[in-house]
Design an enzyme around this catalytic site. Structure first.
Site, PDB file in Angstrom:
ATOM      1  N   HIS A 114     -13.680  -1.522  -1.248  1.00  0.00           N
ATOM      2  CA  HIS A 114     -12.690  -1.117  -0.238  1.00  0.00           C
ATOM      3  C   HIS A 114     -12.967  -1.801   1.100  1.00  0.00           C
ATOM      4  O   HIS A 114     -12.756  -1.229   2.177  1.00  0.00           O
ATOM      5  CB  HIS A 114     -12.675   0.401  -0.072  1.00  0.00           C
ATOM      6  N   TYR A 127      -2.296   5.418  -4.454  1.00  0.00           N
ATOM      7  CA  TYR A 127      -3.390   6.373  -4.304  1.00  0.00           C
ATOM      8  C   TYR A 127      -3.038   7.617  -5.115  1.00  0.00           C
ATOM      9  O   TYR A 127      -1.874   8.049  -5.125  1.00  0.00           O
ATOM     10  CB  TYR A 127      -3.581   6.773  -2.842  1.00  0.00           C
ATOM     11  N   LYS A 175      -8.366  -0.852  -9.228  1.00  0.00           N
ATOM     12  CA  LYS A 175      -9.033  -1.386  -8.036  1.00  0.00           C
ATOM     13  C   LYS A 175     -10.154  -0.454  -7.577  1.00  0.00           C
ATOM     14  O   LYS A 175      -9.999   0.765  -7.553  1.00  0.00           O
ATOM     15  CB  LYS A 175      -8.014  -1.543  -6.906  1.00  0.00           C
ATOM     16  N   THR A 181      -5.819   2.508  -7.082  1.00  0.00           N
ATOM     17  CA  THR A 181      -7.086   2.528  -6.348  1.00  0.00           C
ATOM     18  C   THR A 181      -7.915   3.733  -6.759  1.00  0.00           C
ATOM     19  O   THR A 181      -7.440   4.870  -6.726  1.00  0.00           O
ATOM     20  CB  THR A 181      -6.828   2.548  -4.832  1.00  0.00           C
ATOM     21  N   SER A 205       0.825  -1.207   0.000  1.00  0.00           N
ATOM     22  CA  SER A 205       0.000   0.000   0.000  1.00  0.00           C
ATOM     23  C   SER A 205       0.860   1.258   0.000  1.00  0.00           C
ATOM     24  O   SER A 205       1.943   1.296   0.588  1.00  0.00           O
ATOM     25  CB  SER A 205      -0.895   0.013   1.246  1.00  0.00           C
TER      26      SER A 205
END
Length: 387
Positions: free
Chosen positions: A276, A130, A252, A156, A107
């Protein structure tokens, strides 16, 4: 080591051995947590078709995800603050995934950095990004992932605005935890966690601190993070990141058939049907319910993966039978990590593979790649009749 028979065994140990704020961060959703709950309970509405008198020798759970061989079609999902569940958590999870033969996804909001993972593993991992307002940071993260040899970028799309998670606010969630009296008491009864944390320098968001402009300590980090998720994210920005990356791209956070068709036409190597984990739009339909219409909409234009709600090998089988080419687990492996560190992640993967293999056999299948809707009994109203 205690006898581990299911993910719930690891979950109970995780709750005992990890400070409350980090356990709650894992085991919670946004607002009323309706979607968080239904992600798991909707799997229970699907029934399995038992088949008998079938030769079950030589079974295989091996498959491929975006062209990469996997021991089973399960990847470790990107989970923020994994290194707060256990010291150096991302490194431990990545090592367990590598040894087991499944992909690990790091992440953006990890405690261990891209470089930390690359230094402690031998095989390529995936990096989840992100989209931030700071394009310089985004471009730098992409270049760092490329330099680390990451074989896929997971972008994402469903976190432009942060959904409110009540437990995180009430717990005062932070990394590292603020040294308030309640937090100190909570940590004091978990000495192993505390000693391991004291032994590592990795206790903040190392993908950001020292890499984002003006972020050099915790106070500047929190203010930067709170204002950086980009509400202007659109397909043009996604195209810019796709072109900047130039490698395999997984999108995603797809939960709508029209979005899925757009993503497939956009050149994504795969999409992940996901809400999520119920942590964003509370009241959204569960991921497993939305999987079939998205599979139909996409066809063979791109690979369809699924996460949100998977807690067992049977859940994996059900998702594959409904058309997913692969699945992601988040909470399932985090429970293992919080319970026992790297061996706990391995235990979670072993539990899921054994459940998948046994269930597959009892459904009359020898190869995980042959699973189909014929292996399920699906309620007529499973996808819902929505006005």
């Amino acid at each position: 080591m205690p006898v581990i028979t299911c993910i719930d065994d690891l979950k109970r140990l995780h709750k005992r051995r990890t400070p409350k704020m980090f356990y709650d961060y894992c085991e919670s959703g946004s607002y009323t947590e309706q979607t968080f709950r239904e992600n798991t309970t909707d799997f229970q509405k699907l029934r399995l078709r038992q088949k008998v008198a079938v030769d079950m020798s030589g079974r295989s759970t091996a498959s491929h995800m975006i062209g990469e061989p996997v021991a089973m079609p399960v990847a470790l999902a990107p989970v923020g603050m994994t290194g707060m569940q256990r010291a150096d958590g991302e490194i431990k999870a990545a090592r367990a995934a590598e040894a087991f033969g499944v992909p690990f996804t790091l992440s953006t909001m990890s405690i261990c950095s891209i470089e930390d993972i690359a230094a402690h593993t031998k095989k390529p991992f995936w990096f989840q990004l992100y989209v931030m307002k700071d394009e310089e940071f985004v471009d730098s993260a992409i270049e760092r992932a490329r330099a680390a040899g990451c074989s896929a970028l997971v972008l994402t799309l469903d976190l432009q605005i942060l959904g409110q998670r009540h437990k995180d606010l009430k717990n005062g969630l932070s990394a590292p935890p603020k040294l308030t009296l309640p937090n100190l008491l909570d940590i004091a009864i978990r000495p192993q966690w505390a000693l391991e944390m004291l032994s590592t320098p990795r206790r903040t968001f190392r993908n950001i601190v020292g890499h984002a402009k003006g972020v050099g300590d915790m106070s500047s980090l929190m203010s930067w993070t709170n204002e950086q998720f980009d509400p202007h994210l659109d397909w043009n920005k996604i195209a810019r990141i796709r072109d900047k990356w130039g490698g395999k791209l997984i999108l995603k956070g797809i939960l709508d058939a029209d979005d899925a068709k757009r993503a497939a036409g956009f050149g994504a190597d795969a999409i992940i049907v996901s809400n999520h984990g119920g942590r964003q739009l509370d009241g959204a339909v569960s991921a497993i319910r939305m999987l079939p219409p998205i599979v139909r909409a996409v066809g063979d234009k791109t690979e369809v993966f699924m996460d949100s709600g998977i807690r067992s090998g049977q859940d994996v089988l059900k998702a594959l039978a409904l058309g997913a080419k692969g699945t992601f687990i988040g909470r399932a492996y985090i429970h293992g990590l919080g319970a026992m560190g790297q061996p706990g992640v391995t235990a979670a993967l072993e539990v899921i593979r054994k459940e998948l293999d046994t269930t597959m056999a009892l459904c009359g299948e020898k190869n995980v790649q042959n699973l189909s809707r014929d292996n399920l009994l699906v309620p007529a109203d499973f996808e819902g009749f929505w006005a």
